[in-house]
Design a protein around this motif. Structure first.
Motif, PDB file in Angstrom:
ATOM      1  N   ARG A 175     -17.714  12.719   5.722  1.00  0.00           N
ATOM      2  CA  ARG A 175     -18.167  13.947   5.061  1.00  0.00           C
ATOM      3  C   ARG A 175     -19.524  14.392   5.619  1.00  0.00           C
ATOM      4  NH1 ARG A 175     -15.787  17.420   4.034  1.00  0.00           N
ATOM      5  NH2 ARG A 175     -17.236  18.249   2.489  1.00  0.00           N
ATOM      6  N   VAL A 176     -20.423  13.448   5.863  1.00  0.00           N
ATOM      7  CA  VAL A 176     -21.733  13.791   6.441  1.00  0.00           C
ATOM      8  C   VAL A 176     -21.548  14.446   7.803  1.00  0.00           C
ATOM      9  CG1 VAL A 176     -23.810  12.757   7.466  1.00  0.00           C
ATOM     10  CG2 VAL A 176     -23.100  12.113   5.156  1.00  0.00           C
ATOM     11  N   ALA A 177     -20.677  13.872   8.631  1.00  0.00           N
ATOM     12  CA  ALA A 177     -20.436  14.443   9.959  1.00  0.00           C
ATOM     13  C   ALA A 177     -19.761  15.813   9.849  1.00  0.00           C
ATOM     14  CB  ALA A 177     -19.592  13.481  10.783  1.00  0.00           C
ATOM     15  N   ASP A 178     -18.745  15.928   8.978  1.00  0.00           N
ATOM     16  CA  ASP A 178     -18.016  17.193   8.842  1.00  0.00           C
ATOM     17  C   ASP A 178     -18.921  18.323   8.370  1.00  0.00           C
ATOM     18  OD1 ASP A 178     -15.722  15.895   9.640  1.00  0.00           O
ATOM     19  OD2 ASP A 178     -14.871  15.722   7.615  1.00  0.00           O
ATOM     20  N   LEU A 179     -19.862  18.003   7.501  1.00  0.00           N
ATOM     21  CA  LEU A 179     -20.787  19.021   6.991  1.00  0.00           C
ATOM     22  C   LEU A 179     -21.903  19.359   7.977  1.00  0.00           C
ATOM     23  CD1 LEU A 179     -21.067  17.744   3.307  1.00  0.00           C
ATOM     24  CD2 LEU A 179     -20.214  20.002   3.993  1.00  0.00           C
ATOM     25  N   GLY A 180     -22.033  18.554   9.035  1.00  0.00           N
ATOM     26  CA  GLY A 180     -23.074  18.807  10.030  1.00  0.00           C
ATOM     27  C   GLY A 180     -24.460  18.423   9.578  1.00  0.00           C
ATOM     28  N   ILE A 181     -24.546  17.506   8.575  1.00  0.00           N
ATOM     29  CA  ILE A 181     -25.859  17.129   8.045  1.00  0.00           C
ATOM     30  C   ILE A 181     -26.297  15.747   8.552  1.00  0.00           C
ATOM     31  CG2 ILE A 181     -25.599  18.572   6.009  1.00  0.00           C
ATOM     32  CD1 ILE A 181     -24.860  16.098   4.391  1.00  0.00           C
ATOM     33  N   PRO A 221     -32.860  19.387  15.995  1.00  0.00           N
ATOM     34  CA  PRO A 221     -33.349  20.461  15.112  1.00  0.00           C
ATOM     35  C   PRO A 221     -32.245  21.155  14.337  1.00  0.00           C
ATOM     36  CG  PRO A 221     -34.446  20.559  17.243  1.00  0.00           C
ATOM     37  CD  PRO A 221     -33.364  19.530  17.376  1.00  0.00           C
ATOM     38  N   GLU A 222     -31.089  21.392  14.975  1.00  0.00           N
ATOM     39  CA  GLU A 222     -30.021  22.112  14.289  1.00  0.00           C
ATOM     40  C   GLU A 222     -29.448  21.308  13.120  1.00  0.00           C
ATOM     41  OE1 GLU A 222     -28.227  20.360  18.155  1.00  0.00           O
ATOM     42  OE2 GLU A 222     -30.110  21.295  17.487  1.00  0.00           O
ATOM     43  N   THR A 223     -29.486  19.972  13.212  1.00  0.00           N
ATOM     44  CA  THR A 223     -29.021  19.156  12.095  1.00  0.00           C
ATOM     45  C   THR A 223     -29.962  19.286  10.907  1.00  0.00           C
ATOM     46  OG1 THR A 223     -28.075  17.581  13.669  1.00  0.00           O
ATOM     47  CG2 THR A 223     -28.283  16.848  11.387  1.00  0.00           C
ATOM     48  N   GLY A 224     -31.270  19.323  11.187  1.00  0.00           N
ATOM     49  CA  GLY A 224     -32.239  19.507  10.117  1.00  0.00           C
ATOM     50  C   GLY A 224     -32.069  20.840   9.411  1.00  0.00           C
ATOM     51  N   VAL A 225     -31.793  21.883  10.185  1.00  0.00           N
ATOM     52  CA  VAL A 225     -31.570  23.204   9.590  1.00  0.00           C
ATOM     53  C   VAL A 225     -30.331  23.185   8.702  1.00  0.00           C
ATOM     54  CG1 VAL A 225     -30.972  25.605  10.107  1.00  0.00           C
ATOM     55  CG2 VAL A 225     -32.741  24.445  11.447  1.00  0.00           C
ATOM     56  N   THR A 228     -25.883   8.849  -0.258  1.00  0.00           N
ATOM     57  CA  THR A 228     -25.451  10.046   0.465  1.00  0.00           C
ATOM     58  C   THR A 228     -25.841  11.308  -0.296  1.00  0.00           C
ATOM     59  OG1 THR A 228     -23.561   8.824   1.370  1.00  0.00           O
ATOM     60  CG2 THR A 228     -23.466  11.216   1.470  1.00  0.00           C
ATOM     61  N   THR A 229     -25.618  11.308  -1.596  1.00  0.00           N
ATOM     62  CA  THR A 229     -25.934  12.477  -2.411  1.00  0.00           C
ATOM     63  C   THR A 229     -27.434  12.710  -2.491  1.00  0.00           C
ATOM     64  OG1 THR A 229     -23.933  12.115  -3.725  1.00  0.00           O
ATOM     65  CG2 THR A 229     -25.625  13.536  -4.681  1.00  0.00           C
ATOM     66  N   THR A 230     -28.207  11.646  -2.649  1.00  0.00           N
ATOM     67  CA  THR A 230     -29.668  11.791  -2.745  1.00  0.00           C
ATOM     68  C   THR A 230     -30.251  12.336  -1.454  1.00  0.00           C
ATOM     69  OG1 THR A 230     -29.769   9.959  -4.323  1.00  0.00           O
ATOM     70  CG2 THR A 230     -31.820  10.575  -3.243  1.00  0.00           C
ATOM     71  N   ALA A 231     -29.795  11.835  -0.322  1.00  0.00           N
ATOM     72  CA  ALA A 231     -30.279  12.344   0.958  1.00  0.00           C
ATOM     73  C   ALA A 231     -29.859  13.797   1.164  1.00  0.00           C
ATOM     74  CB  ALA A 231     -29.770  11.474   2.096  1.00  0.00           C
ATOM     75  N   ALA A 232     -28.633  14.129   0.762  1.00  0.00           N
ATOM     76  CA  ALA A 232     -28.169  15.509   0.899  1.00  0.00           C
ATOM     77  C   ALA A 232     -28.988  16.452   0.030  1.00  0.00           C
ATOM     78  CB  ALA A 232     -26.690  15.595   0.536  1.00  0.00           C
ATOM     79  N   ARG A 233     -29.293  16.051  -1.198  1.00  0.00           N
ATOM     80  CA  ARG A 233     -30.110  16.895  -2.075  1.00  0.00           C
ATOM     81  C   ARG A 233     -31.527  17.066  -1.541  1.00  0.00           C
ATOM     82  NH1 ARG A 233     -31.254  15.374  -7.348  1.00  0.00           N
ATOM     83  NH2 ARG A 233     -31.321  17.555  -7.997  1.00  0.00           N
ATOM     84  N   ALA A 234     -32.010  16.049  -0.818  1.00  0.00           N
ATOM     85  CA  ALA A 234     -33.351  16.124  -0.239  1.00  0.00           C
ATOM     86  C   ALA A 234     -33.394  17.021   0.989  1.00  0.00           C
ATOM     87  CB  ALA A 234     -33.839  14.728   0.130  1.00  0.00           C
ATOM     88  N   GLY A 235     -32.239  17.364   1.550  1.00  0.00           N
ATOM     89  CA  GLY A 235     -32.203  18.175   2.752  1.00  0.00           C
ATOM     90  C   GLY A 235     -32.596  17.401   3.991  1.00  0.00           C
ATOM     91  N   THR A 236     -32.384  16.086   3.972  1.00  0.00           N
ATOM     92  CA  THR A 236     -32.796  15.215   5.072  1.00  0.00           C
ATOM     93  C   THR A 236     -31.566  14.745   5.848  1.00  0.00           C
ATOM     94  OG1 THR A 236     -34.675  14.466   3.770  1.00  0.00           O
ATOM     95  CG2 THR A 236     -34.045  13.111   5.651  1.00  0.00           C
ATOM     96  N   PRO A 237     -31.584  14.846   7.192  1.00  0.00           N
ATOM     97  CA  PRO A 237     -30.444  14.387   7.987  1.00  0.00           C
ATOM     98  C   PRO A 237     -30.167  12.903   7.775  1.00  0.00           C
ATOM     99  CG  PRO A 237     -31.916  15.747   9.305  1.00  0.00           C
ATOM    100  CD  PRO A 237     -32.626  15.477   8.007  1.00  0.00           C
ATOM    101  N   GLN A 238     -28.901  12.520   7.970  1.00  0.00           N
ATOM    102  CA  GLN A 238     -28.464  11.152   7.692  1.00  0.00           C
ATOM    103  C   GLN A 238     -27.728  10.554   8.889  1.00  0.00           C
ATOM    104  OE1 GLN A 238     -26.372  10.811   3.837  1.00  0.00           O
ATOM    105  NE2 GLN A 238     -26.806  12.968   3.470  1.00  0.00           N
TER     106      GLN A 238
END
Length: 403
Positions: free
Chosen positions: A344-350, A374-378, A319-329
């Motif tokens: 947490r991924v859903a709550d953060l909108g990522i 697109p909005e999730t990627g942003v 989860t942390t590695t994907a978040a640092r990469a800026g990649t949706p999960q």
């Protein structure tokens, strides 16, 4: 300074210790890591020049065995005894011991060694869901469900402490007596202590406080991975649009044996190529079509920056590695803390949290609708800029000060 790092479990329990070990060595410390004897972990530590002291049975074999809940006390006794036998000589002459608190019997054994030898010790959690909190329910242990009708979290945490003592208390105290240590009144409180460390990112995993618990949140312990991607993987990535990564890490997928096929079909339904990570579930390609590629061990820090989305089990590290990469999960949680990370991924909108551990093509496709929007990627890219990468440095410096 000499430091011993003790952990037991999956890749998510070992990888953070490697990150800390690297930083400690850069600060001039001598470091050893006690961890399961699996080849994956031996190679990981050898790659950074840190000695592995093998302890306990293979974590992969134990995970895949799916042993009954009734065997937990016996396995705990064996694990604690093994830690007392192996960690004691490894810790002699050390200035500080760090024990991962994820698997309580293993941590209790390591901390008992530190107590016996008179060595300062730190207990660290790689997720906060095992730390008592009035804001959430504790995790359930196999064979010991929590009452669904109970809404007072303090009542549930008191029951959690009793459940842990019933499962592990006799095993711990019998082993402590064998080395001349007094019994402990509560296993959970002994392992956590009054000032545990929390090695997670404060944006992804904000600690909101618990009365009587002085938690030190250092940030996630991340090892900078500079390995190049394999040539065949790089060729696949460059041959078309970014694929969707599908991998479940150290999860054997006992309840979701069809997850690989389901994931491939759901990704294909979106017109995307697929990267299938084998992991401990031994996922593989479902056919010989050229839009799918199977990958083994690889640098996730580099890989996740080159994919359209990451479908995974919700381990803290992934989860942390994907978040640092800026990649949706898309998180398909299997057990333990994974539903928390999905939330947490859903709550953060990522990204999206799949409802439950067993996806269907339709349910996973719906989750991918959210992740690939697109909005999730942003949003994922915006959150990536806030995730810290210095947690291992912070922890290493704290250890130096403590020693």
């Amino acid at each position: 300074m000499r430091v011993l790092l003790s952990t037991y479990g999956s890749r998510g329990d070992v990888e953070p210790m490697v990150g800390l070990a690297v930083r400690l060595r850069e600060l001039g410390a001598e470091v050893r890591v006690c961890a399961p004897p699996d080849d994956d972990f031996a190679r990981l530590l050898a790659g950074v020049g840190v000695p592995l002291v093998p302890v306990g049975p293979s974590a992969r074999a134990l995970t895949k065995a799916a042993l009954p809940a009734s065997s937990l006390p016996q396995r705990a006794a064996q694990l604690i005894a093994g830690h007392l036998e192996v960690v004691t000589p490894a810790a002699e002459g050390c200035d500080v011991l760090v024990a991962a608190a994820g698997l309580l019997p293993a941590a209790a054994g390591a901390l008992s060694v530190a107590e016996k030898l008179g060595i300062p010790a730190v207990s660290v959690a790689f997720q906060q869901v095992t730390l008592p909190s009035p804001r959430r329910r504790p995790l359930e242990y196999p064979g010991r469900p929590l009452p669904a009708e109970e809404t007072d979290n303090q009542v549930l945490w008191d029951l959690d402490a009793r459940n842990i003592d019933a499962l592990f208390g006799e095993a711990l105290n019998a082993n402590r007596a064998s080395v001349g240590l007094p019994p402990v009144a509560g296993v959970r409180d002994y392992v956590i202590g009054g000032r545990p460390w929390l090695a997670t990112d404060p944006v992804l995993d904000p600690w909101l406080g618990t009365p009587g618990l002085d938690v030190v949140q250092t940030g996630a312990w991340i090892r900078l991975d500079e390995r190049p991607l394999p040539d065949d993987l790089s060729a696949f990535l460059e041959a078309g649009e970014p694929p969707v990564y599908v991998g479940f890490g150290s999860m054997p997928l006992h309840e979701s044996r069809d997850a690989g096929r389901v994931a491939v079909e759901a990704v294909r339904a979106h017109g995307r190529r697929v990267l299938v990570a084998r992991g401990w579930a031994d996922l593989d390609l479902i056919d010989d079509r050229g839009d799918c590629f199977a990958v083994g061990e690889a640098n996730h820090q580099a890989l996740f920056r080159r994919v359209a989305a990451v479908v995974h089990h919700g381990g803290a590290g992934t989860t942390t590695t994907a978040a640092r990469a800026g990649t949706p999960q898309v998180v398909v949680p299997q057990l333990a803390d994974q539903p928390y990370w999905a939330g947490r991924v859903a709550d953060l909108g990522i990204g999206a949290a799949h409802d439950g551990p067993t996806p269907t093509v339709d349910s996973l496709s719906a989750a991918l609708d959210t992740a690939l929007a697109p909005e999730t990627g942003v949003r994922a890219k915006a959150v990536a800029d806030t995730v810290r990468g210095d947690g291992a440095w912070v922890a290493a410096k704290l250890l130096l000060d403590r020693a």
